[in-house]
Write a protein that holds these residues in place. Sequence first.
Motif, PDB file in Angstrom:
ATOM      1  N   MET A   1      32.628  39.695  42.864  1.00 27.12           N
ATOM      2  CA  MET A   1      33.578  38.701  42.525  1.00 27.12           C
ATOM      3  C   MET A   1      34.900  39.172  43.155  1.00 27.12           C
ATOM      4  N   LYS A   2      35.269  40.332  42.719  1.00 29.17           N
ATOM      5  CA  LYS A   2      36.470  40.952  43.382  1.00 29.17           C
ATOM      6  C   LYS A   2      36.509  40.867  44.956  1.00 29.17           C
ATOM      7  N   VAL A  21      43.083  43.489  42.875  1.00 28.10           N
ATOM      8  CA  VAL A  21      42.270  42.808  41.870  1.00 28.10           C
ATOM      9  C   VAL A  21      41.531  43.691  40.832  1.00 28.10           C
ATOM     10  N   THR A  22      41.928  43.603  39.749  1.00 22.34           N
ATOM     11  CA  THR A  22      41.377  44.298  38.460  1.00 22.34           C
ATOM     12  C   THR A  22      40.249  43.464  37.677  1.00 22.34           C
ATOM     13  N   GLU A  23      39.434  43.900  36.966  1.00 18.96           N
ATOM     14  CA  GLU A  23      38.538  43.010  36.248  1.00 18.96           C
ATOM     15  C   GLU A  23      38.306  43.683  34.841  1.00 18.96           C
ATOM     16  N   ARG A  24      38.622  42.861  33.686  1.00 21.37           N
ATOM     17  CA  ARG A  24      38.553  43.204  32.361  1.00 21.37           C
ATOM     18  C   ARG A  24      37.345  42.341  32.003  1.00 21.37           C
ATOM     19  N   GLU A  25      36.348  43.187  31.356  1.00 27.02           N
ATOM     20  CA  GLU A  25      35.087  42.208  30.690  1.00 27.02           C
ATOM     21  C   GLU A  25      35.341  42.310  29.170  1.00 27.02           C
ATOM     22  N   ILE A  30      35.242  36.990  31.247  1.00 31.44           N
ATOM     23  CA  ILE A  30      35.466  38.184  32.392  1.00 31.44           C
ATOM     24  C   ILE A  30      36.907  37.721  32.844  1.00 31.44           C
ATOM     25  N   TYR A  32      39.998  38.450  35.829  1.00 32.63           N
ATOM     26  CA  TYR A  32      40.259  39.047  36.649  1.00 32.63           C
ATOM     27  C   TYR A  32      41.920  38.907  37.144  1.00 32.63           C
ATOM     28  N   HIS A  33      42.637  40.067  37.283  1.00 31.66           N
ATOM     29  CA  HIS A  33      43.954  39.725  37.484  1.00 31.66           C
ATOM     30  C   HIS A  33      44.331  40.159  38.831  1.00 31.66           C
ATOM     31  N   ILE A  70      34.481  32.932  33.376  1.00 25.07           N
ATOM     32  CA  ILE A  70      35.412  33.459  34.150  1.00 25.07           C
ATOM     33  C   ILE A  70      37.259  33.131  34.316  1.00 25.07           C
ATOM     34  N   LEU A  72      40.770  33.845  35.908  1.00 19.77           N
ATOM     35  CA  LEU A  72      41.754  34.553  37.122  1.00 19.77           C
ATOM     36  C   LEU A  72      43.182  34.203  36.797  1.00 19.77           C
TER      37      LEU A  72
END
Length: 75
Positions: A1-2, A21-25, A30, A32-33, A70, A72
């Motif tokens: 996804m990133k 792009v950072t991901e925090r689950e 989820i 995404y920043h 999800i 964003l």
Amino acid sequence: MKSLIETIVEPLVDHPADIVVTEREEENKIVYHLQVHENDVGKVIGKNGRIAKSIRTVVYAAGMKSNKKIYLDIM
């Protein structure tokens, strides 16, 4: 996804090297920043947020396979 997010945003900005792009689950979602160069924020958001909304629509559609919601965030 990133990589999807990076692929969508890269042609829109003047400083593609500054895309992060950072991901925090979490338990049920989820997040995404998306962080871009300060001069490119307006280009990613677009007039009245139209580009940001379009990017989110594509990302949400791609994440439909997942059981988690999800999100964003654009910074």
